[in-house]
Design an enzyme around this catalytic site. Structure first.
Site, PDB file in Angstrom:
ATOM      1  N   THR C  48      37.050  46.523  52.099  1.00  0.00           N
ATOM      2  CA  THR C  48      37.069  47.423  53.246  1.00  0.00           C
ATOM      3  C   THR C  48      38.394  47.215  53.978  1.00  0.00           C
ATOM      4  O   THR C  48      38.874  46.081  54.108  1.00  0.00           O
ATOM      5  CB  THR C  48      35.852  47.239  54.167  1.00  0.00           C
ATOM      6  OG1 THR C  48      35.965  48.153  55.264  1.00  0.00           O
ATOM      7  CG2 THR C  48      35.735  45.830  54.709  1.00  0.00           C
ATOM      8  N   GLU C  49      38.999  48.322  54.425  1.00  0.00           N
ATOM      9  CA  GLU C  49      40.386  48.245  54.893  1.00  0.00           C
ATOM     10  C   GLU C  49      40.545  47.390  56.136  1.00  0.00           C
ATOM     11  O   GLU C  49      41.638  46.940  56.436  1.00  0.00           O
ATOM     12  CB  GLU C  49      40.988  49.642  55.098  1.00  0.00           C
ATOM     13  CG  GLU C  49      40.141  50.618  55.854  1.00  0.00           C
ATOM     14  CD  GLU C  49      39.373  51.543  54.919  1.00  0.00           C
ATOM     15  OE1 GLU C  49      38.642  51.019  54.046  1.00  0.00           O
ATOM     16  OE2 GLU C  49      39.486  52.769  55.074  1.00  0.00           O
ATOM     17  N   ASN C  50      39.452  47.167  56.872  1.00  0.00           N
ATOM     18  CA  ASN C  50      39.567  46.315  58.050  1.00  0.00           C
ATOM     19  C   ASN C  50      39.446  44.831  57.714  1.00  0.00           C
ATOM     20  O   ASN C  50      39.216  44.018  58.602  1.00  0.00           O
ATOM     21  CB  ASN C  50      38.564  46.721  59.135  1.00  0.00           C
ATOM     22  CG  ASN C  50      37.140  46.747  58.658  1.00  0.00           C
ATOM     23  OD1 ASN C  50      36.864  47.143  57.526  1.00  0.00           O
ATOM     24  ND2 ASN C  50      36.222  46.316  59.485  1.00  0.00           N
ATOM     25  N   SER C  90      45.506  43.642  53.946  1.00  0.00           N
ATOM     26  CA  SER C  90      44.480  44.536  53.404  1.00  0.00           C
ATOM     27  C   SER C  90      45.104  45.780  52.774  1.00  0.00           C
ATOM     28  O   SER C  90      44.708  46.218  51.688  1.00  0.00           O
ATOM     29  CB  SER C  90      43.517  44.944  54.524  1.00  0.00           C
ATOM     30  OG  SER C  90      42.517  45.782  54.016  1.00  0.00           O
TER      31      SER C  90
END
Lengths: 222, 220, 222, 220
Positions: C48-50, C90
């Site tokens: 997940t990009e976070n 990320s």
């Protein structure tokens, strides 16, 4: 320089490092500065390009860990409050202007702050650059520690480098066995901040390849 | 002795000047430095600020409250449109707030570039889209790239989990998000933390933001 | 699509994700794919990009932590073996081509794989892009999940985008309620890999804005 | 079930092909993957390799042994001149080994750029020196920069402290050095580790290299 002169030089550099400064000490002469930092009274944070920020001493015999070394490959022992990071993060700290001061040795420095310290230009020499170019241009201030003249007696503070440069316009201050000097952006002269006791301005100027402005020097003759 | 802990965030916040660029951490609510934002609203006269953040706040909390206070003239942001982002939306529609929309990865990388002394970089993200309009492009080994520049940040306001007196930081889970790159990018980094620990209590292997990137922190 | 159709679609995508794949699921429809991954039998690692890589489920009531969310801001609960990292790290994972697959929703996809999914082009709309552009061009394969036609019945697989692009030539495969299609680099056509039971080639072609090559389709009529 | 642990490094090393570029971790001895290097020497027929590493080995150990084995035609390196680096020095002086000398920070950043999908970047390091000769330069906001490109790496050989079955890694102190950026840069990353731990034993906050960058690891 003999050992005593080297220690005196290291002490002069250390005295100019303020508490809380982030400091990188290059290999060779600059490593001696660590012995003169203030300890608890004047805390300074060291950076080494192979990935540590913190405070440390050389590791005593029996406490040496081959995985815990400084840039000179000397085993170190950490004091509390250090951090490890990888090489790209370490050089981001330098290049991004986060180090307050780095101290480097030099073959030559020009009056405008050009630095030569990585290669003599000898085509037979095996070249190696390491982190010198990153350090030279990265820190907010780059200090040089060196003999005032080379083995043949030629000035190492020059108007134009004759050795290949490490970085241009990067050196802010030069500490030698006989004085402390500030470079000038226009390269016209260096300014003396300190002259070793017993030397005349003429004696210092004669060993220097550029004009010296002595107007800021408060130490000579006091 | 070095000690970057402060008891009152107001004094640190007073270092923010008119026209400054302020990076504010957080992804949604995670990592949002709400005490620092509130301090900026209530105890600073600085106006005409540029905010750099992933979101633009929701309801009237955090960045939304800051926008509502009328201190912000521009926002550099990847995802301002969220549920209940009415403060942003109204200011934006009325032309009271300039928006520089940046793909999220370019936002993070431009902050990192500023902190890492990179002058500019070629990124594939955004090539061929309206967000790259007017920007220099280049094809390198068959891939199309856009040249992106660092974001110069005056002050970063971020939230971390723990700090020691040197300002070494750890974060909590996905509240880490933009904190480390904003701390790198800013001239002054102010941090709100949950825990203050003695020097040596943070494992040097697990420090995420070394203290060199931190100017002031305080315990909330 | 009704819920049952959405679940069937998510199941078709999940079936094409191999064990060991690194997978990013965009917000909206793609999040449903998580429910169809194999668990212990076919482990897939989510990104997940976070800033998380690992395996997780939605966090049950009472175990929700506002500091542990996915890109859709939904609280998650991690399984063992995860890692946290910051936003620049990320997005390096995405942009550097390390993710095997990302799955995104779309307004339109062209036969050459151009994607529109972030903006309708309506000048009154409040724009927001998030990580869509990074995801679209970053993963080794970008899968799109969408209705085959829009609310007015217009094809969403088109020869040229009419919405603003998110990325060019990035979509490799399109999953819709009535079929699965591969894009082609030259943009001349899409190749059908699967057609929903009960539909003729003509019915599928009629709802599609580009020519369909049915020669690879093994499912129809079997 | 995912498990990236292998018992025999020879099979993984056999993925190295003639002409490949191999990044090898380590700064001096710290972080040098000596078992992997020895396996490459004794169990691979690959020739004409390009090595990317900070140093060029000392005595006849590690990279020096690899050079001596005649498998390497080029080295991309920041500091090949070390005490007892005679293997490198002799090959270099005889013209048997091409050297691309790279400032250490540019070496790290070029590896990171490869891993991060950055097409090229402007760095201030090296500007005005012989190491920037022939390279594109640009002045941006009063600072001079050199354009540097990523280093494409086929296989990385690195050393870490602990791994779980997903390939998540921690390192030991300054043995971390180039490991994380080499793992990012390589198409295939092979790791020698001291400890193998169960999934969940590595704190997700303290993982340095997430498993996405690791293909194979084995316990030495």
């Amino acid at each position: 320089m003999n050992t005593e002169e080297k220690m005196a030089l290291a002490g002069r550099v250390a005295a100019d490092v303020p508490e809380g400064a982030y400091l990188n000490l290059g290999i060779g002469l600059p490593t001696l500065v660590a012995n003169h930092l203030g300890g608890e009274e004047k805390e300074v944070i060291l950076h080494t390009e192979n990935g540590v920020l913190g405070r440390w001493t050389d590791a005593p015999e029996g406490e040496q860990d081959p995985d815990l070394i400084n840039a000179g490959k000397v085993p170190i022992k950490l004091l509390p409050g250090a951090a490890f990071f990888h090489h790209a993060d370490s050089f981001s700290m330098m290049r991004g202007g986060h180090l307050d001061i780095c101290v480097l040795g030099a073959f030559q420095v020009s009056a405008s702050g050009d630095l030569a310290n990585w290669h003599t230009g000898d085509p037979q020499a095996v070249p190696a650059v390491g982190g010198a170019m990153d350090l030279a241009i990265g820190a907010r201030q780059t200090f040089v520690m060196m003999d005032h003249v080379d083995r043949e007696g030629n000035p190492k503070i020059v108007s134009e480098l004759t050795y290949p440069p490490t970085g241009l316009g990067c050196v802010t201050r030069i500490y030698t066995n006989i004085g402390t000097f500030e470079t000038s952006p226009d390269g016209s002269k260096v300014k003396a901040l300190y002259i070793a006791p017993g030397l005349t301005q003429e004696q210092v100027q004669r060993q220097t390849g550029v004009e010296i402005d002595f107007s800021l020097n408060k130490t000579h003759g006091e | 002795m070095i000690n970057k802990q402060i008891s009152d965030p107001g004094e640190a916040i007073s270092r923010i000047k008119d026209g400054n660029t302020i990076a504010i951490g957080g992804f949604g609510g995670a990592g949002s430095p709400n005490v620092l934002i509130d301090t900026l609203i209530t105890r600073s006269d600085a106006k005409n600020l540029t905010i750099v953040s992933n979101n633009a706040g929701q309801n009237e909390e955090g960045i939304a409250a800051l926008l509502k206070a009328g201190k912000v003239s521009k926002i550099v942001c990847s995802f301002p449109r969220m549920k209940n982002a009415w403060v942003f939306e109204e200011l934006y529609r009325r032309g009271k707030l300039e928006l520089e929309l940046v793909p999220q990865g370019n936002l993070a990388e431009r902050l990192r570039a500023r902190g890492a002394g990179i002058g500019a970089f070629f990124t594939p993200t955004g090539y061929g889209t309206v967000l790259a309009e007017g920007k220099e492009t280049r094809e390198i080994e068959g891939v199309h790239y856009v040249l992106e520049h660092p974001i110069k940040v005056d002050v970063a306001l971020i939230k971390a989990k723990a700090a020691d007196r040197f300002g070494n930081l750890t974060y909590n889970k996905t509240a880490r998000n933009f904190g480390p790159v904003m701390a790198m990018a800013a001239d002054i980094t102010i941090v709100e933390v949950s825990d203050v620990v003695a020097a040596g209590e943070l494992d040097p292997e697990a420090v995420v933001t070394p203290g060199i990137y931190v100017d002031h922190f305080f315990k909330v």
